[in-house]
Design an enzyme around this catalytic site. Structure first.
Site, short mmCIF file in Angstrom:
data_model
loop_
_atom_site.label_atom_id
_atom_site.label_comp_id
_atom_site.label_asym_id
_atom_site.label_seq_id
_atom_site.Cartn_x
_atom_site.Cartn_y
_atom_site.Cartn_z
N HIS A 295 7.48 -7.48 -2.64
CA HIS A 295 7.62 -6.58 -0.31
C HIS A 295 7.64 -7.48 0.29
O HIS A 295 7.84 -7.14 1.44
CB HIS A 295 6.42 -7.00 -0.22
CG HIS A 295 4.97 -6.10 -1.08
ND1 HIS A 295 4.82 -5.09 -1.08
CD2 HIS A 295 3.24 -7.27 -1.68
CE1 HIS A 295 3.44 -4.38 -2.05
NE2 HIS A 295 2.70 -5.91 -1.87
N SER B 8 -4.85 2.35 4.36
CA SER B 8 -5.32 2.32 2.13
C SER B 8 -5.34 0.39 3.30
O SER B 8 -5.56 0.24 2.16
CB SER B 8 -3.62 2.59 2.73
OG SER B 8 -4.51 1.96 0.35
N LYS C 135 0.63 -1.11 0.09
CA LYS C 135 -0.20 -0.01 0.07
C LYS C 135 0.70 1.11 0.09
O LYS C 135 0.12 1.77 0.24
CB LYS C 135 -0.88 -0.14 0.95
CG LYS C 135 -1.89 -1.39 0.90
CD LYS C 135 -2.28 -1.80 0.18
CE LYS C 135 -3.46 -1.24 -0.35
NZ LYS C 135 -3.51 -1.65 -2.17
P1 A3P Z 1 -4.93 4.53 -1.20
O1 A3P Z 1 -5.77 3.37 -0.40
O2 A3P Z 1 -4.36 5.63 -0.30
O3 A3P Z 1 -6.01 5.15 -1.89
P2 A3P Z 1 0.16 -0.72 -3.63
O4 A3P Z 1 -0.08 -0.38 -4.82
O5 A3P Z 1 1.31 -0.55 -3.10
O6 A3P Z 1 -0.71 -1.58 -3.66
O7 A3P Z 1 -1.07 0.99 -3.11
C1 A3P Z 1 -1.98 0.94 -3.24
C2 A3P Z 1 -2.75 2.84 -2.99
O8 A3P Z 1 -2.09 3.52 -4.27
C3 A3P Z 1 -3.58 3.08 -2.94
O9 A3P Z 1 -3.60 4.73 -1.62
C4 A3P Z 1 -4.12 3.83 -4.04
O10 A3P Z 1 -5.13 4.53 -3.84
C5 A3P Z 1 -2.73 4.81 -4.20
N1 A3P Z 1 -2.39 4.34 -6.00
C6 A3P Z 1 -2.29 4.47 -6.62
N2 A3P Z 1 -2.23 4.96 -7.97
C7 A3P Z 1 -1.62 5.95 -7.73
C8 A3P Z 1 -1.08 6.83 -7.99
N3 A3P Z 1 -2.37 6.63 -9.62
N4 A3P Z 1 -1.57 8.20 -7.49
C9 A3P Z 1 -1.19 8.37 -6.00
N5 A3P Z 1 -1.89 7.13 -5.42
C10 A3P Z 1 -1.90 5.82 -5.90
#
Ligand code: A3P
Length: 304
Positions: free
Chosen positions: A117, A147, A56
């Site tokens: 990860h 998140s 996340k």
């Molecule tokens: P939130 O749940 O706070 O919205 P991962 O890819 O490591 O699983 O992380 C997911 C998080 O990154 C989520 O956060 C998601 O919305 C955010 N995320 C994905 N694409 C993004 C982007 N282009 N800009 C900002 N945040 C992004």
């Protein structure tokens, strides 16, 4: 700050998919001991690019940026498959795939982009031996926790988080998949002094995506035009990725991820934790944070 929602709705859970293997005290989503042995012996190639994150922290955002860079800003090429099928996740086996991603990686041609990860001390030794470049993305722990909590609600392969209070305790004690956020970010921070690691922060990318993308280009020794750079920044912005089925996870069956409970592309906003943390939780968090990060030169912004 908002009050905590008690026992928020979650997707129907599939306990048979919670494959947790504890390695060196770190709970990992690794299918079996046999798969772990294969991970340890994974043959990295010198031109592999590794993307490492704590869950996340913007893994799929960075994946999209790196894919766009590797494909010279060709949007259509970057829509060839959904994110999960475009680049392998070193240690994972997804329920919708026949084999673990590691086996898929072995069959892929170079240059490969491989996500992980894993904490820095558990990555396969060949990654260091081959001197592979590694991009690490860290995100402030308050937003990361919130998140991760919502992700537990919508993903059937993760245990029911119950409510934010319960999840808070698990996160702070490292009893979540991938272990302690503190150990993860500090481990990789130390690794950057011994290895080719570009250590980036989610909040910095959000604040100035163009500047941060230029840093990545320099690290990868890649030149692109201003026009392509702008295209990459636009295509990888939250709003555009949220509408892109190849990047927003909506191609997965709802039995695996239920976006009606909480979308994968949820908020993407530094400081969103304020909507979920109580004042008391925030104070407790700040105290624990000081204890866990004492002596570290790492600093995080919890809003921008
Ligand atoms: P939130 O749940 O706070 O919205 P991962 O890819 O490591 O699983 O992380 C997911 C998080 O990154 C989520 O956060 C998601 O919305 C955010 N995320 C994905 N694409 C993004 C982007 N282009 N800009 C900002 N945040 C992004």
């Amino acid at each position: 700050m908002a009050k905590i929602e008690k026992n928020a709705p979650t997707v129907e859970k599939k306990p048979e998919l919670f494959n947790i293997l504890e390695v060196d005290g770190v709970p990992l989503a690794v299918l079996s001991k046999e798969l772990w042995d294969k991970i340890c012996n994974f043959p990295a190639r010198p031109d592999d690019l590794i993307l490492a994150t704590y869950p996340k922290s913007g893994t799929h955002w960075m994946q999209e940026i790196l894919d766009m860079i590797q494909n010279d800003g060709d949007v259509e090429k970057c829509k060839r498959f959904p994110s999960l099928d475009r680049h392998p996740f070193l240690e994972l086996k997804f329920p919708h795939k026949e084999k673990p991603d590691l086996e898929i990686a072995l069959e892929m041609s170079s240059p490969r982009l491989i996500k992980t990860h894993l904490p820095s001390h558990l990555i396969p030794p060949s990654i260091r031996k081959e001197n592979c470049k590694i991009v690490y993305v860290a995100r402030n722990p308050k937003d990361c926790l919130v998140s991760y909590y919502h992700f537990h609600r919508m993903a059937s392969f993760l245990p029911d988080p119950q409510n934010l209070e319960e999840f808070y305790e698990k996160f702070m004690s490292g009893k979540v998949t991938c272990g302690s956020w503190f150990d993860h970010v500090k481990g990789w921070w130390a690794a950057k002094d011994r290895h080719q690691v570009l250590y980036l922060f989610y909040e910095d990318i959000k604040k100035d995506p163009k500047w941060e993308t230029e840093k990545i280009l320099k690290f990868l020794e890649k030149d692109i035009s201003e026009e392509i750079l702008n295209k990459i920044v636009y295509h990888t912005s939250f709003d555009v990725m949220k509408q892109n089925p190849m990047a927003n996870y909506t191609t997965l069956p709802t039995s695996i991820m239920d976006h009606s409970i909480s979308p994968f592309m949820r908020k993407g906003m530094p400081g969103d934790w304020k909507n979920d943390f109580t004042v008391a939780q925030n104070e407790e968090f700040d105290k624990d944070y000081q204890k866990n990060m004492a002596g570290s030169s790492l600093t995080f912004r919890t809003e921008i």
